[in-house]
Design an enzyme around this catalytic site. Sequence first.
Site, PDB file in Angstrom:
ATOM      1  N   ASP A  71      47.011  35.989  48.750  1.00 61.16           N
ATOM      2  CA  ASP A  71      47.014  34.576  48.902  1.00 61.16           C
ATOM      3  C   ASP A  71      46.502  34.008  50.192  1.00 61.16           C
ATOM      4  O   ASP A  71      46.265  34.751  51.190  1.00 61.16           O
ATOM      5  CB  ASP A  71      48.758  34.380  48.931  1.00 61.16           C
ATOM      6  CG  ASP A  71      49.034  32.970  48.812  1.00 61.16           C
ATOM      7  OD1 ASP A  71      48.351  32.033  48.204  1.00 61.16           O
ATOM      8  OD2 ASP A  71      50.229  32.562  49.042  1.00 61.16           O
ATOM      9  N   HIS A 114      38.071  31.292  47.346  1.00 60.09           N
ATOM     10  CA  HIS A 114      38.133  32.305  46.265  1.00 60.09           C
ATOM     11  C   HIS A 114      36.729  33.028  46.285  1.00 60.09           C
ATOM     12  O   HIS A 114      36.991  34.252  46.116  1.00 60.09           O
ATOM     13  CB  HIS A 114      38.077  31.388  44.970  1.00 60.09           C
ATOM     14  CG  HIS A 114      39.334  30.559  44.914  1.00 60.09           C
ATOM     15  ND1 HIS A 114      40.732  31.269  44.808  1.00 60.09           N
ATOM     16  CD2 HIS A 114      39.572  29.403  44.267  1.00 60.09           C
ATOM     17  CE1 HIS A 114      41.737  30.160  44.771  1.00 60.09           C
ATOM     18  NE2 HIS A 114      41.308  29.061  44.369  1.00 60.09           N
ATOM     19  N   LEU A 134      40.195  56.123  41.984  1.00 62.06           N
ATOM     20  CA  LEU A 134      41.165  55.004  42.042  1.00 62.06           C
ATOM     21  C   LEU A 134      41.415  54.317  40.907  1.00 62.06           C
ATOM     22  O   LEU A 134      40.354  54.070  40.219  1.00 62.06           O
ATOM     23  CB  LEU A 134      40.522  54.043  43.297  1.00 62.06           C
ATOM     24  CG  LEU A 134      41.056  52.895  43.491  1.00 62.06           C
ATOM     25  CD1 LEU A 134      42.503  53.024  44.476  1.00 62.06           C
ATOM     26  CD2 LEU A 134      40.422  51.770  44.017  1.00 62.06           C
TER      27      LEU A 134
END
Length: 242
Positions: A17, A34, A128
Amino acid sequence: MVPEARSVPRHIAIIMDGNGRWAKQRLLPRVAGHRKGVEAVRATIRACIERGVEYLTLFAFSSENWRRPADEVSILMQLFMRALEQEVAKLHDNGVRFKVIGDTSRFEPKIRELIAGAEAQTAMNATLTLTIAANYGGRWDIAQAAGKLLAAHPDAARGFTPEALDPYLSMAYAPEPDLFIRTGGEQRVSNFLLWQLAYTELYFTDLLWPDFDADALGAAILSYQQRERRFGRTSEQVEAAR
Ligand code: IPE
Ligand code: IPE
Ligand code: MG
């Protein structure tokens, strides 16, 4: 079994955020935040691989984010699409298994195809597991799991245990998160993984997501390592079980 708390978290879940505020501070359009946020995602994936984290789950778009102005939603979709086109090969080379959770039925067919392709291409990787939560909501997840449970076992309508729901949740393939991180200063869960966060250690930082990096991840892991996870037991019991 009481898991060992003072090691590297196996599963980290992050609410990324603060992109909009990062841009605003620089008098830039929100999209600039973004875009910069995508770089922070790359850095975080790299840092997780280096530290031996096995599962990284990133909240990229919530079921409530459709309420944003249409042009911002559209830009977020374009960024997601571009990342799917440009980043997956690199992820694959690095042994990353790529997964998406959320109600993807609302996405354009092109995005859904790219997701399916990326998941298939990377399915056998084991370094991962990177999960992107897209059009995801924790309440949606619990509701869809209950629906699937009832479809598979109609007798569950008379009642079922919490464990019975586990195989139908969208992250059934992963252990529950050990560490939750939220950047941007807000201290709330915003309908992210609700069921799965029951015993997760929570970490909040004022850093805005585009500023998050390997050092910031290190600070969060250090905080995690200094905690005692008791899972309902007493501190003495936890010590004795060591
Ligand atoms: C997080 O940053 C990214 C998404 C929700 C897609 P925000 O866009 O929420 O940034 P702030 O909270 O407005 O600063
Ligand atoms: C949560 O951030 C969702 C994502 C990071 C994708 P928001 O910025 O949408 O959360 P609220 O609205 O402040 O709770
Ligand atoms: Mg926000």
